[in-house]
Design a protein around this motif. Structure first.
Motif, short mmCIF file in Angstrom:
data_model
loop_
_atom_site.label_atom_id
_atom_site.label_comp_id
_atom_site.label_asym_id
_atom_site.label_seq_id
_atom_site.Cartn_x
_atom_site.Cartn_y
_atom_site.Cartn_z
N GLY A 47 26.93 -9.76 12.16
CA GLY A 47 27.87 -8.92 12.88
C GLY A 47 28.96 -9.70 13.58
N GLU A 48 30.02 -8.97 13.93
CA GLU A 48 31.15 -9.53 14.66
C GLU A 48 31.40 -8.70 15.90
N LEU A 49 31.70 -9.39 16.97
CA LEU A 49 32.08 -8.72 18.21
C LEU A 49 33.59 -8.56 18.22
N TRP A 50 34.05 -7.31 18.28
CA TRP A 50 35.48 -7.00 18.31
C TRP A 50 35.90 -6.63 19.72
N GLY A 51 37.12 -7.00 20.08
CA GLY A 51 37.63 -6.65 21.40
C GLY A 51 39.14 -6.49 21.33
N LEU A 52 39.72 -6.06 22.44
CA LEU A 52 41.18 -5.98 22.54
C LEU A 52 41.60 -6.34 23.95
N THR A 53 42.87 -6.65 24.11
CA THR A 53 43.39 -7.07 25.41
C THR A 53 44.50 -6.12 25.85
N GLU A 54 44.72 -6.06 27.17
CA GLU A 54 45.72 -5.16 27.71
C GLU A 54 46.92 -5.86 28.31
N GLY A 55 46.90 -7.18 28.39
CA GLY A 55 48.00 -7.91 29.01
C GLY A 55 49.30 -7.70 28.26
N GLU A 56 50.36 -7.32 28.97
CA GLU A 56 51.63 -7.03 28.32
C GLU A 56 52.14 -8.27 27.60
N ASP A 57 52.68 -8.08 26.40
CA ASP A 57 53.16 -9.14 25.52
C ASP A 57 52.04 -9.99 24.95
N GLN A 58 50.78 -9.67 25.28
CA GLN A 58 49.64 -10.39 24.71
C GLN A 58 48.55 -9.39 24.31
#
Length: 313
Positions: free
Chosen positions: A289-300
């Motif tokens: 398996g793979e752990l997926w995520g996302l970020t909220e920092g503007e421009d990143q």
């Protein structure tokens, strides 16, 4: 993606993947891959509505996407958009679960800042609206919701392995910096709720937790503090946690991540993670398996994945 002029940006929050959703009632064929993200429009305090939320449904094979408005059906049959933070998503079979607080509408549609809910949607029921609703062409109606009397549902994920049957793991966000003042590190709560039936495709939950954890991190252990939690994933009795900076103003603390072995209650922490990380989702596979995520920092703002084997302590 910016909001309207003079208003704050749409901010990415929740994440769910077809690699998480697939089981005997898989909504997406194995030849296709997809993800869904939630976005929160943080309206100004003077706005009559606390938060707005929308979804992006992405075809990962060709990177095309559609924006979908989550809605609820009023008693008279009309559709109303859902207001809330949309802080986390989980996807099981055809059902999408969204943790959202505040802004839970009561029977009249008036927003309430006092209620938090897990909202359930059926991904087989995404409709193209004949006349645009709030300028959205596609809508997905809520089919159920669950409200807890004592826990805010700020983030959510699907756990298939820790109890022998699938469950949802949810938790609340406890800020360590509020109104310009530092707050205690203790108090973050995470709970696991089992489905009422082991049958796939059943979205009903038993809201008596099968397990629960509350952080009691010493205030001196900044690097290893469980605080300001934005996303969580439970797999094989190991808890993975995304955290924002909170009162830790140094740049590395904007990249906080931890994994906790729940058998030994030992923790591994790092501060070289995605910038301002949000929700987590596990893409289940035969290779671990793979752990997926996302970020909220503007421009990143990115979606990323890391093999679980690379996160071993």
């Amino acid at each position: 993606m910016q909001g309207l002029t003079g208003e704050t940006a749409w901010v990415p929050q929740g994440l769910a993947t077809s690699g998480e959703a697939r089981n005997d009632a898989a909504p997406v064929p194995t030849s296709k891959d997809a993800l869904i993200t939630s976005w929160s429009w943080q309206n100004p305090p003077t706005h009559s509505l606390n938060n707005s939320v929308r979804l992006s449904v992405v075809n990962l094979n060709d990177m095309r996407y559609r924006t979908v408005l989550p809605v609820w059906v009023r008693p008279d049959g009309t559709l109303s958009r859902i207001y809330g933070h949309g802080g986390g998503l989980a996807w099981s079979g055809p059902y999408l679960f969204m943790a959202t607080t505040p802004g839970w509408p009561d029977g009249t549609g008036a927003p309430s800042a006092k209620r938090s809910a897990i909202r359930v949607f059926d991904t087989r029921r995404i409709y193209r609206h004949q006349t645009k609703l709030d300028d959205y062409q596609y809508v997905m109606p809520e089919v159920a919701n669950f409200v807890s009397p004592d826990l805010h549902f700020d983030y959510i994920s699907l756990d298939r392995t820790s109890t022998g049957q699938q469950a949802l793991v949810v938790g609340d966000y406890r800020a360590t910096w509020l109104d310009g003042q530092p707050q205690p590190l203790n108090g973050t709560r995470i709970a696991r709720y089992a489905f009422r039936s082991a049958e796939t495709g059943d979205y009903r939950l038993n809201l008596t937790p099968t397990a629960a954890w509350e952080s009691t991190t010493p205030t001196t252990a900044e690097t290893h503090a469980i605080s300001d939690v934005q996303g969580v994933q439970l797999h094989d009795n190991r808890l993975y946690v995304n955290m924002s900076a909170g009162k830790f103003v140094n740049v590395p603390y904007s990249r906080r991540f931890a994994s906790v072995d729940l058998a030994s209650m030992t923790m591994t922490a790092r501060t070289d993670w995605g910038y301002r990380p949000e929700d987590l989702s596990l893409w289940y596979s035969g290779t671990g398996g793979e752990l997926w995520g996302l970020t909220e920092g503007e421009d990143q703002r990115v979606v990323y994945s890391v093999a679980l084997g690379n996160l071993a302590p």
